[in-house]
Write a protein that holds these residues in place. Sequence first.
Motif, PDB file in Angstrom:
ATOM      1  N   GLU A  82       0.832  -1.203   0.000  1.00  0.00           N
ATOM      2  CA  GLU A  82       0.000   0.000   0.000  1.00  0.00           C
ATOM      3  C   GLU A  82       0.870   1.257   0.000  1.00  0.00           C
ATOM      4  O   GLU A  82       0.640   2.178  -0.788  1.00  0.00           O
ATOM      5  CB  GLU A  82      -0.931   0.007   1.216  1.00  0.00           C
ATOM      6  N   LYS A  83       1.886   1.267   0.854  1.00  0.00           N
ATOM      7  CA  LYS A  83       2.760   2.439   0.967  1.00  0.00           C
ATOM      8  C   LYS A  83       3.482   2.730  -0.353  1.00  0.00           C
ATOM      9  O   LYS A  83       3.658   3.895  -0.727  1.00  0.00           O
ATOM     10  CB  LYS A  83       3.792   2.188   2.079  1.00  0.00           C
ATOM     11  N   GLN A  84       3.873   1.677  -1.084  1.00  0.00           N
ATOM     12  CA  GLN A  84       4.633   1.843  -2.325  1.00  0.00           C
ATOM     13  C   GLN A  84       3.754   1.762  -3.578  1.00  0.00           C
ATOM     14  O   GLN A  84       4.272   1.792  -4.692  1.00  0.00           O
ATOM     15  CB  GLN A  84       5.747   0.792  -2.406  1.00  0.00           C
ATOM     16  N   LEU A  86       2.158  -0.764  -4.919  1.00  0.00           N
ATOM     17  CA  LEU A  86       2.593  -1.887  -5.743  1.00  0.00           C
ATOM     18  C   LEU A  86       1.387  -2.542  -6.399  1.00  0.00           C
ATOM     19  O   LEU A  86       0.461  -2.972  -5.710  1.00  0.00           O
ATOM     20  CB  LEU A  86       3.354  -2.911  -4.892  1.00  0.00           C
ATOM     21  N   PRO A  87       1.402  -2.668  -7.726  1.00  0.00           N
ATOM     22  CA  PRO A  87       0.263  -3.258  -8.436  1.00  0.00           C
ATOM     23  C   PRO A  87       0.332  -4.783  -8.512  1.00  0.00           C
ATOM     24  O   PRO A  87      -0.599  -5.424  -8.974  1.00  0.00           O
ATOM     25  CB  PRO A  87       0.383  -2.656  -9.838  1.00  0.00           C
ATOM     26  N   PHE A  88       1.437  -5.365  -8.071  1.00  0.00           N
ATOM     27  CA  PHE A  88       1.621  -6.813  -8.130  1.00  0.00           C
ATOM     28  C   PHE A  88       1.580  -7.402  -6.722  1.00  0.00           C
ATOM     29  O   PHE A  88       1.729  -6.681  -5.731  1.00  0.00           O
ATOM     30  CB  PHE A  88       2.934  -7.178  -8.831  1.00  0.00           C
ATOM     31  N   ALA A  89       1.386  -8.709  -6.650  1.00  0.00           N
ATOM     32  CA  ALA A  89       1.253  -9.393  -5.367  1.00  0.00           C
ATOM     33  C   ALA A  89       2.613  -9.627  -4.714  1.00  0.00           C
ATOM     34  O   ALA A  89       3.615  -9.885  -5.391  1.00  0.00           O
ATOM     35  CB  ALA A  89       0.535 -10.725  -5.560  1.00  0.00           C
ATOM     36  N   LEU A  90       2.621  -9.547  -3.392  1.00  0.00           N
ATOM     37  CA  LEU A  90       3.769  -9.942  -2.589  1.00  0.00           C
ATOM     38  C   LEU A  90       3.383 -11.235  -1.879  1.00  0.00           C
ATOM     39  O   LEU A  90       2.330 -11.301  -1.232  1.00  0.00           O
ATOM     40  CB  LEU A  90       4.126  -8.861  -1.569  1.00  0.00           C
ATOM     41  N   ILE A  91       4.217 -12.245  -2.007  1.00  0.00           N
ATOM     42  CA  ILE A  91       3.957 -13.554  -1.412  1.00  0.00           C
ATOM     43  C   ILE A  91       4.697 -13.650  -0.092  1.00  0.00           C
ATOM     44  O   ILE A  91       5.894 -13.365  -0.005  1.00  0.00           O
ATOM     45  CB  ILE A  91       4.414 -14.679  -2.361  1.00  0.00           C
TER      46      ILE A  91
END
Length: 156
Positions: A82-84, A86-91
């Motif tokens: 959210e802070k960055q 990011l449009p992709f998922a972090l696993i």
Amino acid sequence: MSLPIVGQPIPRLTGPSTQGPFDSAQLAGKPYVLYFYPRDNTPGCTTEAQDFRDLHGQFLAHGCAVFGVSRDSLKSHERFAEKQSLPFALISDPDEALCTLFGVMKNKTLYGKPVRGIERSTFLVDAAGQLAREWRGVRVPDHAAEVLQAVQALGT
């Protein structure tokens, strides 16, 4: 268990992510990038995430998904994403299952003390589900652009 080898199939990968459960079986027929990084909200990891974020549209234009992986909790990943923006998922890989499979856990020295952590590494899986390329011991500057070039070379 042996490490993935370029040109060989990658086993099915699963884990919790910031965009719901990750399952590599759902990516069949599409290339994807897994980039392993040490920790959310640290300078190098933030820059790397921003670089992949800034090039994300170009990865998508080649039909390639991007996923970041670290041992951080899902809650930490959600705050970081959210802070960055990011449009992709972090696993989230707190049990180190994915880290172990890809052999990215290394003994390192931090401020003169030995620590065990993730060696920054990236893996490109092609549309056939085979490891197309790997980068280990990654240096952040220009890395995301180099990965994008490799995706473009796949011809997707």
